[in-house]
Scaffold this active site. Structure first.
Site, PDB file in Angstrom:
ATOM      1  N   HIS A 134       9.401  -0.074   9.175  1.00 43.58           N
ATOM      2  CA  HIS A 134       8.518  -1.248   9.271  1.00 43.58           C
ATOM      3  C   HIS A 134       8.647  -2.160   8.042  1.00 43.58           C
ATOM      4  O   HIS A 134       8.952  -3.346   8.157  1.00 43.58           O
ATOM      5  CB  HIS A 134       7.054  -0.808   9.365  1.00 43.58           C
ATOM      6  CG  HIS A 134       6.758   0.171  10.453  1.00 43.58           C
ATOM      7  ND1 HIS A 134       6.606  -0.207  11.766  1.00 43.58           N
ATOM      8  CD2 HIS A 134       6.560   1.516  10.433  1.00 43.58           C
ATOM      9  CE1 HIS A 134       6.317   0.865  12.497  1.00 43.58           C
ATOM     10  NE2 HIS A 134       6.296   1.907  11.715  1.00 43.58           N
TER      11      HIS A 134
ATOM     12  N   ASP B 107       0.859  -1.194   0.000  1.00 41.92           N
ATOM     13  CA  ASP B 107       0.000   0.000   0.000  1.00 41.92           C
ATOM     14  C   ASP B 107       0.895   1.245   0.000  1.00 41.92           C
ATOM     15  O   ASP B 107       0.897   2.002   0.953  1.00 41.92           O
ATOM     16  CB  ASP B 107      -0.931  -0.016   1.235  1.00 41.92           C
ATOM     17  CG  ASP B 107      -0.177  -0.176   2.557  1.00 41.92           C
ATOM     18  OD1 ASP B 107       1.008  -0.588   2.531  1.00 41.92           O
ATOM     19  OD2 ASP B 107      -0.758   0.117   3.619  1.00 41.92           O
TER      20      ASP B 107
HETATM   21  O1  LIG Z   1       0.880   6.112  13.389  1.00 48.26           O
HETATM   22  C1  LIG Z   1       0.590   5.462  12.387  1.00 48.26           C
HETATM   23  N1  LIG Z   1      -0.698   5.311  11.991  1.00 48.26           N
HETATM   24  C2  LIG Z   1      -1.031   4.599  10.894  1.00 48.26           C
HETATM   25  N2  LIG Z   1      -0.135   3.982  10.120  1.00 48.26           N
HETATM   26  C3  LIG Z   1       1.141   4.108  10.457  1.00 48.26           C
HETATM   27  C4  LIG Z   1       1.555   4.820  11.572  1.00 48.26           C
HETATM   28  N3  LIG Z   1       2.869   4.756  11.641  1.00 48.26           N
HETATM   29  C5  LIG Z   1       3.263   4.001  10.615  1.00 48.26           C
HETATM   30  N4  LIG Z   1       2.219   3.613   9.884  1.00 48.26           N
HETATM   31  C6  LIG Z   1       2.215   2.751   8.674  1.00 48.26           C
HETATM   32  O2  LIG Z   1       1.578   1.523   9.032  1.00 48.26           O
HETATM   33  C7  LIG Z   1       2.483   0.426   8.895  1.00 48.26           C
HETATM   34  C8  LIG Z   1       2.981  -0.017  10.253  1.00 48.26           C
HETATM   35  O3  LIG Z   1       1.972  -0.138  11.138  1.00 48.26           O
HETATM   36  C9  LIG Z   1       3.589   0.934   8.024  1.00 48.26           C
HETATM   37  O4  LIG Z   1       3.302   0.617   6.677  1.00 48.26           O
HETATM   38  C10 LIG Z   1       3.611   2.413   8.255  1.00 48.26           C
HETATM   39  O5  LIG Z   1       3.945   3.138   7.123  1.00 48.26           O
END
Ligand SMILES: O=c1[nH]cnc2c1ncn2[C@@H]1O[C@H](CO)[C@@H](O)[C@H]1O
Length: 321
Positions: A245, A13
Site C-alpha cells: 500500500h 504511522d
Molecule cells: O487488514 C487490515 N486492517 C487494518 N490495517 C491494515 C490492514 N491491512 C493493511 N493495513 C494497513 O492499513 C493501510 C492500508 O489500508 C496500510 O498502511 C496497511 O499497513
C-alpha cells in the site's frame, strides 16, 4: 542549478509498509524529503514518532526532522483502532529494536505542514500514509493551506471494492472519517490511491527472498520485519504475498505516469455501519437535487496501475541500497 526534486513531507504511522515507503522515498532521486510527520493508525502516535526516528537512524538520515502529530481524531476522539495484528506490537515486526537517540522537533505535525507550505507555496507534496488528522488540523490552522500546499497524495479509501477494516471501510479513512471528508472537500490538489489499486501491487515470497539475498541495507532490514506482515496476509487473504500500500503511494509521487486516474467529488460516510466508506461521484448522471455533493471541489482517484512496473521500481531501489 535549480533543485528539480519534489519537496515531500511524509505523514506516516510506521508500520511495516510505511518503513518500506520511507526507505523508498529516501532512495528516490526525484524526491527531497523535507520531514516526516507522525500519526496514529498502524500504531499509536507516540510509537509512530519513535519508529519514524528509528527508521531515519537506520537510514543515516537524522538530518530529516520528525514532527509529532495528533494523538486524537479531528473530533477529539480517543477510541483509536490500531493494527498491531498486521504490524506487530512495536509496529515493526516485533524485532525489539533499541529506542532511537533522536527526538522530534518542537513543533506539531500540523504546524510543520503549515510552515513548509508557506515557505514553499505550491511546491510541497504531502504523501499521507495514515489517517488524515494532521492534514485536517493544518487546514484548520491555516485557511490558506489548501491552496498553498502543492499536492496531497493519499493512501486511503476503497473505490468500488471492499475495505480492509470491514466491507465498507479502508483502515486510514476509518481511523478518522471526519478528517478525511474535510481533506477530500478542501479544494486542495488531492490524489487518492485506494485499495482498488494497492491490492494489485503484491510482493511475493520470492520477491522477499530476492531482497534477502541482496546486500542492500534497506532490503536486509525490511526482510527482518516483513515476516509478520506476510503471516497476516496469509491468514487474512490466503495469499502468498503482501500488499504494498504505502510504497505504491510513494511511487505515485515519484512517477505518476504508472497510474491512470479519474476525477470527481469524493465524500466519506461518517455514521452508521458504513462509517469510513469513500464514495466517488463518477459524473455519469446529472442529479436534479441540491445535496451534500453539489459544488464540492473534485479530487483525482487512481483507477489503474502498472503493477509490474511499480513493483520493479520498489524492488530495484531497495536492493540497490
Ligand atoms: O487488514 C487490515 N486492517 C487494518 N490495517 C491494515 C490492514 N491491512 C493493511 N493495513 C494497513 O492499513 C493501510 C492500508 O489500508 C496500510 O498502511 C496497511 O499497513
Amino acid at each position: 542549478m535549480a533543485d528539480s526534486r519534489k519537496k515531500t513531507i511524509i505523514d506516516t504511522d510506521p508500520g511495516i509498509d510505511d518503513a518500506m515507503a520511507i526507505f523508498l522515498a529516501l532512495q528516490s532521486p526525484e524526491l527531497d524529503v523535507l520531514g516526516l510527520t507522525t500519526i496514529f493508525g498502524n500504531v499509536y502516535t507516540t510509537l509512530s514518532t519513535r519508529n519514524a526516528l528509528h527508521l531515519l537512524e537506520i537510514a543515516g538520515r537524522t538530518d530529516i526532522p520528525v514532527a509529532e502529530g495528533s494523538h486524537v481524531t479531528i473530533t477529539k476522539g480517543t477510541k483509536l483502532r490500531v493494527a498491531d495484528f498486521v504490524h506487530g506490537a512495536d509496529g515493526l515486526g516485533n524485532q525489539n529494536f533499541p529506542p532511537p537517540n533522536g527526538i522530534p522537533i518542537d513543533q506539531s505535525a500540523a504546524a510543520f505542514l503549515v510552515e513548509q507550505a508557506n515557505l514553499y507555496p505550491g511546491e510541497v507534496t504531502v504523501v499521507a500514509l495514515g489517517p488524515l488528522t494532521n492534514i485536517a488540523l493544518a487546514l484548520q490552522l491555516d485557511p490558506g493551506f489548501s491552496k498553498k500546499i502543492g499536492k496531497i497524495i493519499i493512501l486511503g479509501g476503497a473505490f468500488f471494492v471492499n475495505g480492509n477494516v470491514n466491507p465498507a471501510a479502508e483502515a486510514n479513512i476509518f481511523g478518522d472519517p471526519e478528517a478525511a471528508d474535510m481533506v477530500f472537500t478542501s479544494g486542495a490538489d488531492v490524489l487518492v490511491v485506494g485499495l482498488n489499486v494497492t491490492h494489485q501491487v503484491v510482493m511475493t515470497e520470492a520477491d522477499r527472498d530476492k531482497l534477502g539475498r541482496s546486500d542492500g541495507k534497506f532490503a536486509k532490514y525490511l526482510c527482518k520485519i516483513l515476516d509478520i506482515y506476510f503471516s497476516y496476509h496469509r491468514y487474512a487473504y490466503e495469499t502468498k504475498g503482501v500488499y504494498l500500500h504505502d510504497p505504491a503511494t510513494v511511487v505515485a509521487a515519484v512517477d505518476p505516469s504508472l497510474f491512470t486516474y479519474t476525477e470527481g467529488v469524493v465524500r466519506v460516510q461518517t455514521t452508521g455501519i458504513s462509517r469510513g466508506l469513500t464514495i466517488l461521484y463518477n459524473n455519469k448522471k446529472r442529479f436534479g437535487e441540491v445535496s451534500e455533493w453539489c459544488d464540492k471541489p473534485t479530487v483525482k482517484v487512481a483507477v489503474t496501475v502498472d503493477a509490474p512496473a511499480v513493483l520493479k521500481l520498489v524492488m530495484d531501489r531497495l536492493i540497490d541500497s
